[in-house]
Design a protein around this motif. Structure first.
Motif, PDB file in Angstrom:
ATOM      1  N   GLY A  83      14.361  41.414  35.755  1.00 48.28           N
ATOM      2  CA  GLY A  83      14.256  40.218  36.228  1.00 48.28           C
ATOM      3  C   GLY A  83      14.918  38.966  35.563  1.00 48.28           C
ATOM      4  N   CYS A  84      16.277  39.319  35.579  1.00 47.34           N
ATOM      5  CA  CYS A  84      17.483  38.564  35.010  1.00 47.34           C
ATOM      6  C   CYS A  84      18.229  38.303  36.129  1.00 47.34           C
ATOM      7  CB  CYS A  84      18.069  39.349  33.995  1.00 47.34           C
ATOM      8  SG  CYS A  84      19.359  38.452  33.014  1.00 47.34           S
ATOM      9  N   PRO A  85      18.940  37.074  36.368  1.00 51.67           N
ATOM     10  CA  PRO A  85      20.143  36.983  37.070  1.00 51.67           C
ATOM     11  C   PRO A  85      21.157  37.537  36.645  1.00 51.67           C
ATOM     12  CG  PRO A  85      19.145  34.797  36.209  1.00 51.67           C
ATOM     13  CD  PRO A  85      18.477  35.930  35.476  1.00 51.67           C
ATOM     14  N   SER A  86      21.934  38.193  37.604  1.00 52.25           N
ATOM     15  CA  SER A  86      22.933  39.307  37.296  1.00 52.25           C
ATOM     16  C   SER A  86      24.149  38.602  36.689  1.00 52.25           C
ATOM     17  CB  SER A  86      23.598  39.694  38.703  1.00 52.25           C
ATOM     18  OG  SER A  86      24.079  38.837  39.662  1.00 52.25           O
ATOM     19  N   GLU A  87      24.316  37.237  36.846  1.00 51.36           N
ATOM     20  CA  GLU A  87      25.635  36.529  36.139  1.00 51.36           C
ATOM     21  C   GLU A  87      25.103  36.571  34.637  1.00 51.36           C
ATOM     22  OE1 GLU A  87      23.849  35.367  38.726  1.00 51.36           O
ATOM     23  OE2 GLU A  87      25.372  35.326  40.251  1.00 51.36           O
ATOM     24  N   THR A  88      23.710  36.076  34.546  1.00 53.15           N
ATOM     25  CA  THR A  88      23.229  36.131  33.019  1.00 53.15           C
ATOM     26  C   THR A  88      23.654  37.285  32.364  1.00 53.15           C
ATOM     27  OG1 THR A  88      21.921  34.219  33.759  1.00 53.15           O
ATOM     28  CG2 THR A  88      21.516  35.553  31.563  1.00 53.15           C
ATOM     29  N   LEU A  89      23.082  38.371  33.038  1.00 49.71           N
ATOM     30  CA  LEU A  89      23.089  39.902  32.214  1.00 49.71           C
ATOM     31  C   LEU A  89      24.592  40.111  32.111  1.00 49.71           C
ATOM     32  CD1 LEU A  89      21.907  42.117  31.347  1.00 49.71           C
ATOM     33  CD2 LEU A  89      22.006  43.176  33.833  1.00 49.71           C
ATOM     34  N   SER A  90      25.513  39.971  33.143  1.00 47.04           N
ATOM     35  CA  SER A  90      26.934  40.184  32.782  1.00 47.04           C
ATOM     36  C   SER A  90      27.493  39.470  31.717  1.00 47.04           C
ATOM     37  CB  SER A  90      27.673  40.050  34.058  1.00 47.04           C
ATOM     38  OG  SER A  90      27.405  40.697  35.035  1.00 47.04           O
ATOM     39  N   GLU A  91      26.909  38.371  31.501  1.00 41.56           N
ATOM     40  CA  GLU A  91      27.537  37.215  30.324  1.00 41.56           C
ATOM     41  C   GLU A  91      27.033  37.900  29.023  1.00 41.56           C
ATOM     42  OE1 GLU A  91      27.505  34.658  27.123  1.00 41.56           O
ATOM     43  OE2 GLU A  91      25.626  35.135  28.235  1.00 41.56           O
TER      44      GLU A  91
END
Length: 239
Positions: free
Chosen positions: A33-41
């Motif tokens: 349930g996490c935006p992919s950009e946030t997870l990558s960061e």
């Protein structure tokens, strides 16, 4: 020609082609349930924290990553995400076409081989299933040693397991994590793999100031290693 008794390789970007996070990582983000950009960061920012094993096993580490990202998945979603991430990293891993032939040729010459890799929990799990696995005498993983490159502990662990002094070992890597500098400081000879595909390689803490010898292909490692007949001084190079 130096009489190296072992050649030790970085894994990602050296025995494999360049690595980028592929589409399968989107599934992990969705499960959490996490935006992919946030997870990558968060993954980028916490790489060494995770690769050193300081946050526990894979599930505990994933829970910690989620906290950094501000998401709080259920236990079931978390476990599914751990499996998804393992699958995604495995999908990102493509051995170079010459990885197996080079390792096999080194062993035919009586040279021992190994991997020293900064990595999270996934690589130690799936490397035994890869075709390079039977051709590696030692496997040293940061997540198990508790240190990341360029810490001397990784290089010296490989030497200890091989029963060799560092100056008997050649180290080959793409230059991430200051690994070439670390290898030299530990007493090894280091060479950089500068294959064209590495221009797109995901790398952390690159060894940008290192000015040592470079190779254009993995196969060129064989030109740096003496054959048994050369060591004895009774013949030419094996083709």
């Amino acid at each position: 020609m130096p009489n190296y008794q072992a050649v030790l390789f970085d894994f990602f970007g050296t025995l494999t082609s360049s690595v980028q996070r592929g589409a399968a990582h989107l599934d992990t983000a969705e499960l959490l349930g996490c935006p992919s950009e946030t997870l990558s960061e968060v993954l980028n920012r916490t790489y060494y924290e995770r690769a050193s094993g300081r946050r526990g096993d894979a599930a505990t580490t994933m829970r910690w990553v989620c906290a950094q990202a501000g998401v709080h998945p259920t236990d079931r979603a978390l476990q599914a995400a751990v499996v998804s991430r393992h699958r995604a990293i495995r999908a990102d891993t493509r051995l170079r076409a010459d990885a197996v032939p080079v390792l096999a040729a080194l062993r035919e010459r009586g040279v021992r081989t190994g991997v020293i890799s900064d990595c999270t929990h996934e690589l130690p799990d799936f490397l035994p299933q890869l075709p390079v696995a039977p051709l590696l005498d030692v496997r040293v993983f940061s997540v198990q040693v508790g240190r990341c490159k360029p810490d001397a502990a990784l290089y010296l662990t490989a030497c200890r397991r091989l029963g060799l002094a560092p100056d008997a070992c050649l180290y080959v890597g793409d230059g991430g994590s200051q690994e070439l500098t670390g290898a030299e400081q530990a007493g090894m000879t280091a060479v950089r793999l500068a294959a064209p595909d590495l221009a797109d390689h995901m790398v952390f803490n690159a060894d940008r100031q290192w000015r040592g010898p470079t190779l254009g292909t993995l196969g060129e490692v064989l030109d740096l290693v003496a054959t048994d007949t050369e060591v004895l001084g009774v013949g030419g190079r094996a083709g």
